[in-house]
Design a protein around this motif. Sequence first.
Motif, PDB file in Angstrom:
ATOM      1  N   ILE A   1      -1.530  -4.333   8.012  1.00 37.51           N
ATOM      2  CA  ILE A   1      -1.557  -2.893   8.851  1.00 37.51           C
ATOM      3  C   ILE A   1      -0.497  -2.603   9.723  1.00 37.51           C
ATOM      4  O   ILE A   1      -0.413  -3.757  10.192  1.00 37.51           O
ATOM      5  CB  ILE A   1      -3.528  -2.777   8.909  1.00 37.51           C
TER       6      ILE A   1
ATOM      7  N   THR B   1      -0.618  -2.049   4.869  1.00 41.33           N
ATOM      8  CA  THR B   1      -1.323  -0.457   4.658  1.00 41.33           C
ATOM      9  C   THR B   1      -1.181   0.508   5.532  1.00 41.33           C
ATOM     10  O   THR B   1      -0.985  -0.046   7.069  1.00 41.33           O
ATOM     11  CB  THR B   1      -2.920  -0.623   4.659  1.00 41.33           C
TER      12      THR B   1
ATOM     13  N   TYR C   1      -2.804   6.287   5.712  1.00 43.49           N
ATOM     14  CA  TYR C   1      -2.888   6.462   4.529  1.00 43.49           C
ATOM     15  C   TYR C   1      -4.464   6.492   4.292  1.00 43.49           C
ATOM     16  O   TYR C   1      -5.185   6.430   3.050  1.00 43.49           O
ATOM     17  CB  TYR C   1      -2.942   4.981   3.450  1.00 43.49           C
ATOM     18  N   HIS C   2      -5.563   6.250   5.432  1.00 41.93           N
ATOM     19  CA  HIS C   2      -7.053   5.782   4.550  1.00 41.93           C
ATOM     20  C   HIS C   2      -7.876   6.073   6.491  1.00 41.93           C
ATOM     21  O   HIS C   2      -7.590   5.376   6.970  1.00 41.93           O
ATOM     22  CB  HIS C   2      -7.277   3.939   4.439  1.00 41.93           C
TER      23      HIS C   2
ATOM     24  N   LEU D   1     -11.637   2.966   5.222  1.00 39.44           N
ATOM     25  CA  LEU D   1     -10.641   1.126   5.360  1.00 39.44           C
ATOM     26  C   LEU D   1     -11.348   0.159   5.922  1.00 39.44           C
ATOM     27  O   LEU D   1     -11.318  -0.903   4.697  1.00 39.44           O
ATOM     28  CB  LEU D   1     -10.342   1.453   6.249  1.00 39.44           C
TER      29      LEU D   1
ATOM     30  N   ASP E   1       0.719  -0.932   0.006  1.00 41.97           N
ATOM     31  CA  ASP E   1       0.270   0.004   0.324  1.00 41.97           C
ATOM     32  C   ASP E   1       1.322   1.426   0.005  1.00 41.97           C
ATOM     33  O   ASP E   1       1.409   1.881   0.896  1.00 41.97           O
ATOM     34  CB  ASP E   1      -0.972   0.257   0.896  1.00 41.97           C
ATOM     35  N   HIS E   2       1.836   1.479  -0.942  1.00 42.84           N
ATOM     36  CA  HIS E   2       1.925   2.553  -1.583  1.00 42.84           C
ATOM     37  C   HIS E   2       1.839   3.088  -2.742  1.00 42.84           C
ATOM     38  O   HIS E   2       1.130   3.019  -3.402  1.00 42.84           O
ATOM     39  CB  HIS E   2       4.068   2.380  -1.243  1.00 42.84           C
TER      40      HIS E   2
ATOM     41  N   LEU F   1      -6.670  -7.952   5.912  1.00 41.56           N
ATOM     42  CA  LEU F   1      -6.131  -6.496   6.286  1.00 41.56           C
ATOM     43  C   LEU F   1      -4.793  -6.376   6.270  1.00 41.56           C
ATOM     44  O   LEU F   1      -4.647  -7.153   7.509  1.00 41.56           O
ATOM     45  CB  LEU F   1      -6.387  -5.668   6.805  1.00 41.56           C
TER      46      LEU F   1
ATOM     47  N   THR G   1      -3.200  -5.899   1.634  1.00 38.10           N
ATOM     48  CA  THR G   1      -1.966  -5.716   1.096  1.00 38.10           C
ATOM     49  C   THR G   1      -0.789  -5.918   2.423  1.00 38.10           C
ATOM     50  O   THR G   1      -0.723  -6.968   3.316  1.00 38.10           O
ATOM     51  CB  THR G   1      -1.736  -3.950   1.574  1.00 38.10           C
TER      52      THR G   1
ATOM     53  N   GLU H   1      -2.312   1.498  -7.153  1.00 42.59           N
ATOM     54  CA  GLU H   1      -2.426   1.967  -5.807  1.00 42.59           C
ATOM     55  C   GLU H   1      -3.155   0.512  -5.487  1.00 42.59           C
ATOM     56  O   GLU H   1      -3.528  -0.134  -6.797  1.00 42.59           O
ATOM     57  CB  GLU H   1      -3.688   2.767  -6.046  1.00 42.59           C
ATOM     58  N   ALA H   2      -3.146   0.594  -4.229  1.00 42.00           N
ATOM     59  CA  ALA H   2      -3.436  -0.888  -3.556  1.00 42.00           C
ATOM     60  C   ALA H   2      -4.780  -1.715  -3.262  1.00 42.00           C
ATOM     61  O   ALA H   2      -4.721  -2.790  -4.452  1.00 42.00           O
ATOM     62  CB  ALA H   2      -2.940  -1.003  -2.063  1.00 42.00           C
ATOM     63  N   TYR H   3      -5.634  -0.544  -3.504  1.00 38.95           N
ATOM     64  CA  TYR H   3      -7.102  -1.452  -3.391  1.00 38.95           C
ATOM     65  C   TYR H   3      -7.956  -1.452  -4.335  1.00 38.95           C
ATOM     66  O   TYR H   3      -8.352  -2.345  -4.767  1.00 38.95           O
ATOM     67  CB  TYR H   3      -7.382  -0.589  -1.975  1.00 38.95           C
TER      68      TYR H   3
END
Length: 288
Positions: free
Chosen positions: A111, A82, A86-87, A92, A42-43, A109, A79, A60-62
């Motif tokens: 994170i 994440t 970022y969200h 999220l 997630d970068h 997820l 990810t 973009e990750a998602y």
Amino acid sequence: MELGLHIADFTWDGGVPELGRRLADTARHAEASGISRITVMDHYWQLGGAIGPPENAMLEAYTTLGFLAAHTERVLLHTLVTGVVYHPPGVLAKQISTLDTLSGGRAGLGIGAAWYEAEARGLGLPFPPVSERFDRLEETLLICLGMWSGKEGAFESEHHRLERMLNNPRGLSDPHPYLMVGGMGEKRTLRLVAQYADACNLFGGPEVPHKLDVLRRHCDDVGRPYDEVEKTATISADVGSGRDDLVKRLLELRGAGITAVYVFGQGFPDPRAAADLVASALPEVADA
């Protein structure tokens, strides 16, 4: 041991016009080869160093995970990992619920507390001091778990205020999407794993046995069975890496207590070649 393909480098033959086709083809190929997980960073910028400069292509990750869900049938998608800044947490939680619903219960997820300050500053994202980022991480875990469980009440903490945690659909995974906290920090990261997560993620290396000992102590402190937490690690492989070397490293991690490893390729002009290298190790490291 399960193996995952972590896709961290998008500088492939054909350039940007071929990214979508190559990504879909690689995901299908990896799944057919027995790889059970596919992850992305997630970068928004490339990380620098051995993988490549910040200016290199980064997806973009998602959006990417949704694309991968449409081109696969069985692999776990999440990810790695994440960054908490970022969200917004409620958004999220919704992103993961949506991915879990549309993928047939294959979303997770991953994170962590975030670290890439130049990227955050460059794109105007908040990047508070590390202690606050960890506070936000714990609050985000609570929000996500609450929304995935069907709670619709309010949530208020030092850094977040949600008036109604409505989340429909909640996803298909039972009791909730796979939840990983990534990082090596002994005081807060591994304690958050013990308190809230289904899995940890460590950098594969000589520190792994010590980090798992720390995790075990945190599990004891919070009254959670250590065996409930999945122990995962991430390692890299470059174009010069051979199968024998990769198998050796994976067996060392398995001996240390790691049960799933995410391998990312560096410098592979064809991403299928990275998937082939990972899959070639499966006969040696998969559980009997």
